[in-house]
Write a protein that holds these residues in place. Sequence first.
Motif, PDB file in Angstrom:
ATOM      1  N   LYS A   1       2.731  -5.497 -10.989  1.00 37.66           N
ATOM      2  CA  LYS A   1       2.007  -6.059  -9.808  1.00 37.66           C
ATOM      3  C   LYS A   1       0.659  -6.427  -9.811  1.00 37.66           C
ATOM      4  O   LYS A   1       0.029  -5.572 -10.217  1.00 37.66           O
ATOM      5  N   ARG A   2       0.366  -7.488  -9.223  1.00 39.33           N
ATOM      6  CA  ARG A   2      -1.209  -7.770  -8.996  1.00 39.33           C
ATOM      7  C   ARG A   2      -1.266  -7.638  -7.735  1.00 39.33           C
ATOM      8  O   ARG A   2      -0.190  -7.449  -6.695  1.00 39.33           O
ATOM      9  N   VAL A   3      -2.548  -7.670  -7.398  1.00 40.23           N
ATOM     10  CA  VAL A   3      -2.854  -7.273  -6.040  1.00 40.23           C
ATOM     11  C   VAL A   3      -2.147  -8.085  -4.839  1.00 40.23           C
ATOM     12  O   VAL A   3      -1.582  -7.976  -3.867  1.00 40.23           O
ATOM     13  N   LEU A   4      -2.046  -9.594  -5.218  1.00 36.11           N
ATOM     14  CA  LEU A   4      -1.461 -10.519  -4.139  1.00 36.11           C
ATOM     15  C   LEU A   4      -0.050 -10.311  -4.173  1.00 36.11           C
ATOM     16  O   LEU A   4       0.762 -10.457  -3.170  1.00 36.11           O
ATOM     17  N   ASP A   5       0.614  -9.864  -5.277  1.00 41.63           N
ATOM     18  CA  ASP A   5       2.107  -9.506  -5.232  1.00 41.63           C
ATOM     19  C   ASP A   5       2.387  -8.371  -4.214  1.00 41.63           C
ATOM     20  O   ASP A   5       3.156  -8.198  -3.597  1.00 41.63           O
ATOM     21  N   TRP A   6       1.567  -7.340  -4.150  1.00 45.51           N
ATOM     22  CA  TRP A   6       1.425  -5.981  -3.465  1.00 45.51           C
ATOM     23  C   TRP A   6       1.218  -6.754  -1.887  1.00 45.51           C
ATOM     24  O   TRP A   6       2.036  -6.151  -0.947  1.00 45.51           O
ATOM     25  N   GLN A   7       0.366  -7.489  -1.644  1.00 47.56           N
ATOM     26  CA  GLN A   7       0.232  -8.018  -0.266  1.00 47.56           C
ATOM     27  C   GLN A   7       1.319  -8.725   0.054  1.00 47.56           C
ATOM     28  O   GLN A   7       1.841  -8.540   1.503  1.00 47.56           O
ATOM     29  N   ILE A   8       1.924  -9.625  -0.583  1.00 46.98           N
ATOM     30  CA  ILE A   8       3.228 -10.709  -0.160  1.00 46.98           C
ATOM     31  C   ILE A   8       4.175  -9.630  -0.171  1.00 46.98           C
ATOM     32  O   ILE A   8       4.869  -9.966   1.060  1.00 46.98           O
ATOM     33  N   GLN A   9       4.417  -8.604  -0.773  1.00 46.34           N
ATOM     34  CA  GLN A   9       5.789  -7.910  -0.539  1.00 46.34           C
ATOM     35  C   GLN A   9       5.616  -6.974   0.660  1.00 46.34           C
ATOM     36  O   GLN A   9       6.578  -6.807   1.315  1.00 46.34           O
ATOM     37  N   GLY A  10       4.251  -6.662   1.039  1.00 48.24           N
ATOM     38  CA  GLY A  10       4.262  -5.940   2.375  1.00 48.24           C
ATOM     39  C   GLY A  10       4.542  -6.693   3.759  1.00 48.24           C
ATOM     40  O   GLY A  10       4.882  -6.221   4.796  1.00 48.24           O
ATOM     41  N   PHE A  11       4.466  -8.199   3.583  1.00 46.39           N
ATOM     42  CA  PHE A  11       4.850  -8.911   4.756  1.00 46.39           C
ATOM     43  C   PHE A  11       6.094  -9.702   4.400  1.00 46.39           C
ATOM     44  O   PHE A  11       6.436 -10.561   5.253  1.00 46.39           O
ATOM     45  N   SER A  12       6.829  -9.337   3.464  1.00 48.10           N
ATOM     46  CA  SER A  12       8.055 -10.159   2.944  1.00 48.10           C
ATOM     47  C   SER A  12       8.975 -10.142   4.205  1.00 48.10           C
ATOM     48  O   SER A  12       9.672 -11.389   4.159  1.00 48.10           O
ATOM     49  N   LYS A  13       9.263  -9.156   4.782  1.00 46.95           N
ATOM     50  CA  LYS A  13      10.279  -9.183   5.911  1.00 46.95           C
ATOM     51  C   LYS A  13       9.899 -10.208   6.973  1.00 46.95           C
ATOM     52  O   LYS A  13      10.847 -10.707   7.675  1.00 46.95           O
ATOM     53  N   LEU A  14       8.741 -10.688   7.115  1.00 44.17           N
ATOM     54  CA  LEU A  14       8.425 -11.407   8.247  1.00 44.17           C
ATOM     55  C   LEU A  14       8.395 -13.216   7.876  1.00 44.17           C
ATOM     56  O   LEU A  14       8.314 -13.863   8.583  1.00 44.17           O
TER      57      LEU A  14
END
Length: 67
Positions: free
Chosen positions: A29-42
């Motif tokens: 994972k890259r930093v952006l992958d981690w951020q996007i995963q955190g908001f994926s349900k929205l």
Amino acid sequence: MSLQLVILGAGHSINDQSPKSIQKINLTKRVLDWQIQGFSKLKPEVVFVGGYEIEKVMELFPQFQFL
């Protein structure tokens, strides 16, 4: 109206020639992958505010809007 997620990612790394937002934080994972995963349900519309080497981010994440 859709939810917008604005990511401020204009910084660069002092150890690498790539933007900090696309640096790997582990083997997969890259930093952006981690951020996007955190908001994926929205399921937000992602707006990326970048500067340094934004072209590299655009290649990896063409689904984002860029400023």
